[in-house]
Motif scaffolding. Structure first.
Motif, PDB file in Angstrom:
ATOM      1  N   GLN A 111       0.858  -1.184   0.000  1.00 30.22           N
ATOM      2  CA  GLN A 111       0.000   0.000   0.000  1.00 30.22           C
ATOM      3  C   GLN A 111       0.890   1.229   0.000  1.00 30.22           C
ATOM      4  OE1 GLN A 111      -3.131   0.022   2.932  1.00 30.22           O
ATOM      5  NE2 GLN A 111      -3.286   2.228   2.896  1.00 30.22           N
ATOM      6  N   ASN A 121      -1.308  -2.168  -4.225  1.00 30.66           N
ATOM      7  CA  ASN A 121      -0.591  -2.949  -5.232  1.00 30.66           C
ATOM      8  C   ASN A 121      -1.310  -4.289  -5.371  1.00 30.66           C
ATOM      9  OD1 ASN A 121       1.215  -4.699  -6.556  1.00 30.66           O
ATOM     10  ND2 ASN A 121       2.959  -3.462  -5.899  1.00 30.66           N
ATOM     11  N   LEU A 155       3.510   3.962 -11.333  1.00 31.88           N
ATOM     12  CA  LEU A 155       2.626   3.279 -10.381  1.00 31.88           C
ATOM     13  C   LEU A 155       1.760   2.243 -11.088  1.00 31.88           C
ATOM     14  CD1 LEU A 155       1.551   6.299  -8.179  1.00 31.88           C
ATOM     15  CD2 LEU A 155       3.259   4.540  -7.670  1.00 31.88           C
ATOM     16  N   ARG A 156       1.206   2.603 -12.233  1.00 30.84           N
ATOM     17  CA  ARG A 156       0.380   1.656 -12.990  1.00 30.84           C
ATOM     18  C   ARG A 156       1.212   0.445 -13.415  1.00 30.84           C
ATOM     19  NH1 ARG A 156      -0.425  -0.591 -17.269  1.00 30.84           N
ATOM     20  NH2 ARG A 156       1.159   0.530 -18.415  1.00 30.84           N
ATOM     21  N   TYR A 197      -2.875   4.174  -2.864  1.00 27.06           N
ATOM     22  CA  TYR A 197      -2.813   3.117  -3.878  1.00 27.06           C
ATOM     23  C   TYR A 197      -2.636   1.759  -3.210  1.00 27.06           C
ATOM     24  CZ  TYR A 197      -2.017   6.430  -7.706  1.00 27.06           C
ATOM     25  OH  TYR A 197      -2.138   7.415  -8.639  1.00 27.06           O
ATOM     26  N   PHE A 199      -0.189  -0.744  -9.139  1.00 24.04           N
ATOM     27  CA  PHE A 199      -0.869   0.040  -8.113  1.00 24.04           C
ATOM     28  C   PHE A 199      -2.179   0.579  -8.667  1.00 24.04           C
ATOM     29  CE2 PHE A 199       3.374   0.217  -6.281  1.00 24.04           C
ATOM     30  CZ  PHE A 199       3.096   0.062  -4.931  1.00 24.04           C
ATOM     31  N   GLU A 200      -3.243   0.456  -7.866  1.00 24.60           N
ATOM     32  CA  GLU A 200      -4.548   0.983  -8.235  1.00 24.60           C
ATOM     33  C   GLU A 200      -5.002   1.977  -7.178  1.00 24.60           C
ATOM     34  OE1 GLU A 200      -7.519  -1.862  -9.274  1.00 24.60           O
ATOM     35  OE2 GLU A 200      -6.135  -2.992 -10.536  1.00 24.60           O
ATOM     36  N   LEU A 201      -5.525   3.101  -7.640  1.00 22.56           N
ATOM     37  CA  LEU A 201      -5.962   4.175  -6.771  1.00 22.56           C
ATOM     38  C   LEU A 201      -7.180   3.755  -5.960  1.00 22.56           C
ATOM     39  CD1 LEU A 201      -5.497   7.229  -6.097  1.00 22.56           C
ATOM     40  CD2 LEU A 201      -7.227   7.705  -7.845  1.00 22.56           C
TER      41      LEU A 201
END
Length: 181
Positions: free
Chosen positions: A103, A165, A125-126, A163, A130-132
């Protein structure tokens, strides 16, 4: 603050080379299970002069992980006063230390960053899965000194993002495998 909320529930480490110049901030944490380090986190681990501090010693994320002897990080809060862009771009390679974070809580500053740099950093991040899951924006009207909740022409002063992961969550079996479509 965030560190106080987590202390006692997990290992909590804070890297802030300026904290010891503000004794009242250190006193806030007395009696809590927080380990403080007088160095900052940067992309390349170089030392530098920052906001009146004569010299700031720093480490990379890989250096911090190695120093502490941890293989993974459950939660990383990154608030590094405009150095976040350089840090994120430095994590672009597939085997970066960022892939060991489950996280990530970010505080991003947009005043002095080109849009192309911000987009490239967020793409890192993508690429690391990682997702928001959370966002909050503070804005400053053009020419104003203090944040304002309403402004016709404004620049984000600070954006806080959370985010998860998804790859790390699947590895730890918190999330199941993605469904085939």
């Amino acid at each position: 603050s965030y560190e106080k909320e987590l202390s006692g529930q997990c290992f909590t480490y804070a890297w802030d080379p300026t904290l010891y110049k503000k004794p009242t901030q250190v006193l806030r944490y007395e009696g809590r299970q927080i380990n403080f380090y007088k160095w900052g986190l940067t992309a390349d681990g170089r030392s530098f002069c920052h906001r009146g501090v004569t010299e700031v010693w720093t480490k990379t994320l890989a250096g911090c992980i190695a120093y502490l002897g941890h293989g993974e990080i459950d939660v990383l809060k990154l608030s590094v006063d405009e150095a976040e862009w350089e840090f994120l771009l430095s994590q672009a390679h597939s085997n970066s230390s960022l892939s060991r974070v489950t996280q990530l809580l970010l505080v991003l500053h947009f005043q002095h960053v080109p849009v192309s740099t911000a987009i490239a950093a967020l793409e890192v991040l993508r690429a690391h899965h990682f997702e928001l899951f959370y966002s909050s924006v503070s804005v400053v009207p053009s020419g104003a000194a203090a944040p304002s909740p309403v402004a016709s022409s404004c620049v984000p002063a600070e954006v806080q993002l959370g985010y998860l992961n998804r790859a790390r969550l699947r590895e730890s079996q918190i999330l199941g495998s993605p469904q085939a479509t």
